[in-house]
Design a protein around this motif. Sequence first.
Motif, short mmCIF file in Angstrom:
data_model
loop_
_atom_site.label_atom_id
_atom_site.label_comp_id
_atom_site.label_asym_id
_atom_site.label_seq_id
_atom_site.Cartn_x
_atom_site.Cartn_y
_atom_site.Cartn_z
N ALA A 1 53.03 19.73 14.76
CA ALA A 1 52.11 19.28 15.81
C ALA A 1 52.60 19.77 17.16
O ALA A 1 51.82 20.20 18.00
CB ALA A 1 52.03 17.76 15.80
N TRP A 2 53.89 19.72 17.32
CA TRP A 2 54.47 20.03 18.60
C TRP A 2 54.57 21.54 18.83
O TRP A 2 54.43 22.02 19.95
CB TRP A 2 55.85 19.40 18.65
CG TRP A 2 56.40 19.38 19.99
CD1 TRP A 2 55.70 19.23 21.15
CD2 TRP A 2 57.75 19.52 20.32
NE1 TRP A 2 56.57 19.24 22.19
CE2 TRP A 2 57.81 19.42 21.71
CE3 TRP A 2 58.91 19.71 19.59
CZ2 TRP A 2 59.02 19.52 22.38
CZ3 TRP A 2 60.09 19.80 20.26
CH2 TRP A 2 60.14 19.70 21.63
N ALA A 3 54.81 22.27 17.73
CA ALA A 3 55.00 23.71 17.85
C ALA A 3 53.68 24.44 18.01
O ALA A 3 53.65 25.61 18.36
CB ALA A 3 55.74 24.24 16.63
N MET A 4 52.58 23.76 17.73
CA MET A 4 51.28 24.42 17.88
C MET A 4 51.13 24.86 19.33
O MET A 4 51.32 24.07 20.24
CB MET A 4 50.17 23.43 17.55
CG MET A 4 49.36 23.81 16.35
SD MET A 4 48.15 22.53 16.00
CE MET A 4 46.67 23.41 16.40
N PRO A 5 50.80 26.15 19.54
CA PRO A 5 50.65 26.59 20.92
C PRO A 5 49.58 25.78 21.64
O PRO A 5 48.54 25.46 21.06
CB PRO A 5 50.25 28.05 20.79
CG PRO A 5 50.00 28.31 19.37
CD PRO A 5 50.58 27.21 18.58
N LEU A 6 49.87 25.46 22.87
CA LEU A 6 49.00 24.58 23.65
C LEU A 6 47.55 25.05 23.63
O LEU A 6 46.63 24.26 23.42
CB LEU A 6 49.52 24.52 25.09
CG LEU A 6 48.85 23.52 26.01
CD1 LEU A 6 49.08 22.11 25.51
CD2 LEU A 6 49.39 23.68 27.41
N VAL A 7 47.37 26.36 23.83
CA VAL A 7 46.00 26.87 23.90
C VAL A 7 45.28 26.67 22.57
O VAL A 7 44.13 26.22 22.54
CB VAL A 7 46.01 28.37 24.29
CG1 VAL A 7 44.60 28.88 24.42
CG2 VAL A 7 46.77 28.57 25.60
N ALA A 8 45.97 26.97 21.47
CA ALA A 8 45.36 26.79 20.16
C ALA A 8 45.11 25.31 19.88
O ALA A 8 44.03 24.92 19.40
CB ALA A 8 46.25 27.39 19.08
N ASN B 1 55.63 28.09 24.31
CA ASN B 1 54.31 27.55 24.61
C ASN B 1 53.92 27.63 26.08
O ASN B 1 52.83 27.22 26.44
CB ASN B 1 54.24 26.08 24.17
CG ASN B 1 53.93 25.97 22.71
OD1 ASN B 1 53.44 26.92 22.10
ND2 ASN B 1 54.21 24.83 22.13
N LEU C 1 57.79 29.39 14.38
CA LEU C 1 58.38 28.11 14.75
C LEU C 1 58.64 27.28 13.50
O LEU C 1 59.69 26.64 13.39
CB LEU C 1 57.46 27.36 15.70
CG LEU C 1 57.34 27.97 17.09
CD1 LEU C 1 56.51 27.07 17.98
CD2 LEU C 1 58.70 28.18 17.69
#
Lengths: 335, 297
Positions: free
Chosen positions: A152-159, B229, B276
């Motif tokens: 959840a955390w590693a998901m790139p912010l934009v995505a 990120n 990641l």
Amino acid sequence: MSPRTQAPPTSSPREVRTAAPEEADTPGPASGSGTAWRGPRRRRVGLPLLLVLPTIAVLVGALGYPVAWQVATSFQEFGLKQQFGLPPEFVGLANYTAIFTDPTLWTILGRSLLFCLVCAFATVLIGGLLALLMKRVGTVVRLVLQVSMLLAWAMPLVAAMTVWVWLVDWRRGALNWLLTRVGVDASGHNWLAEPATFFAIAAIIVVWMSVPFVALSLYAGLTQIPEEVLEAAAMDDAAGIQRVRLIILPLVAPVLSIVLLLQIIWDLRVFTQIKLLQDAGGVANETHLLGTYIYQLGVGSGDFGAASAVSIVMLLITVAVSWYYVRSLMKEEAA
Amino acid sequence: MSTAPATTAPAADGAPRAAARTRQRWTSTRTYINAGIIVLWCLVPFYWMVLTAFRDVGYTFDQSFWPTHVTLDNFVTAFSTDLGNHFGRSLFNSFFIGICTTAIGLLFGVFAAYALARLNFRFKFIVLGFILGASMFPGVAIVTPLFQLFTNIGWMGTYQALIIPDISFVLPLTVYTLTAFFREMPWELEEAARIDGCTQGQAFRKVIMPLAAPAVFTTAILAFISAWNEFLIASQLSSDATAPVTVAIASFAGAQPHQEPYTAVMAAGTIVTVPLVIMVLIFQRKIVAGLTAGGVK
């Protein structure tokens, strides 16, 4: 990358620095034993500053100019003309009086503080419960929890924002679709149009993004508690909540307070999430927080003087909010 | 595992134990239900991203929660330089920026945290306050002056223009988490090592570092993810050649003009998350190893 390969530089410069005065101070036979147990007090003058120097240097290098620029600009008339080379004009406190007499700032200020506190406390509460949960489950479940949190955390912010915006979209979002299936008639309801639901969704997203960090930090803090303490508490049949409040909480207090403080600071300056939600259908003027307001003033309408003034106000608020923590940190240091 | 304290406790008399056991069984069931809900909450957006990444563009808004119209076209689109998506290059950029930021940030962070947690010196409070203060300045307020500064010194679009601000964002975090950990360390061991003839540096390296390994690895992950990120600074200060993936995704072009390339964005997002995940899985083992090593104390 490995800490072991990083460590040598810690020792070598200090060796060079401290060896010389040491030899000079204590000539003769004492110098042999002095290498094994050199007076810690004497070397603590230069070494600590040497150790913190790189950090300070990077921070000053990257942030010194921007902060100085913001302070200077907040006292200047600085619009689009100045961006293209016209020298800015010193206007004293004009930018500050302008923003403070505008009720918009006060509304946004109150809104930002409320949003920030709600998010920060919700994050720390959920993160703390999760950390306790991780301590209680088996290795496999804990791994699943940790990995899913890190995902959840590693998901790139934009995505991540694209997905969230899409999930709550009023025409083809999964949220409305699910609600309709469950029996709530939500089809065609635009959750982002109302400020109240806009901020509810924003809070869910912000908390979703920050819980992993809090949970993992607190979990790491929990693992530092000696197992015997917990066992003793369990054997004394202390009830769950009591155990947490009386034994665990005081022991993780240092980590907890730092995590809460960082969370408050981050949530106060939240920007990208709000901006992208506004772009996706929020009414910008009713949903500004400090971050987006600064952006709108500066990049949006080219009034960099006012934008800088708001930035400085925001910095001062952050300092004020965290003052209590800094004080208690320092007291702890002094003790 | 959750019942570990009870099972290792010395056996008591029968009846209350049985009651305690059923109570514990219920508690552990509830624990697992909670765990399940949280896993779900964490994973839904991620699952949705992966799901859509493999879905045919024509069925972008299919609401099914299961894989339908599976295709790999989106990944091809994401890497298609013909469409102007230089995704391969931006992947490299992100790696490069992330690794530099993490390595330097961690190195400096360990130094500073050791000094702050372990040593007494006169300007300690000022240093603490300064580092904390550095994390308070809003990112939006930094972009404009940095833009001007880097334009003036000719750094626009260079790697250092992205790495240095990133390090400054990461440093307060690394210093603070590491300081918190270092403070809890069993420093008597360091003293013991020094009495046994180690220098302070050796004692730190051989005794404290292994114990602090889980904290250091966790912090490394935090630092890398935050650099990986970062979007705001990169969107303003990078050029086409140095743009990291976050910027590349935001400016994606799809296979069909005039249509938001949702599926391609999701494919790119999936690819970006994979390194990641792999890193986390590798580090995970190290963290667990570090934890058990710490348990010996």
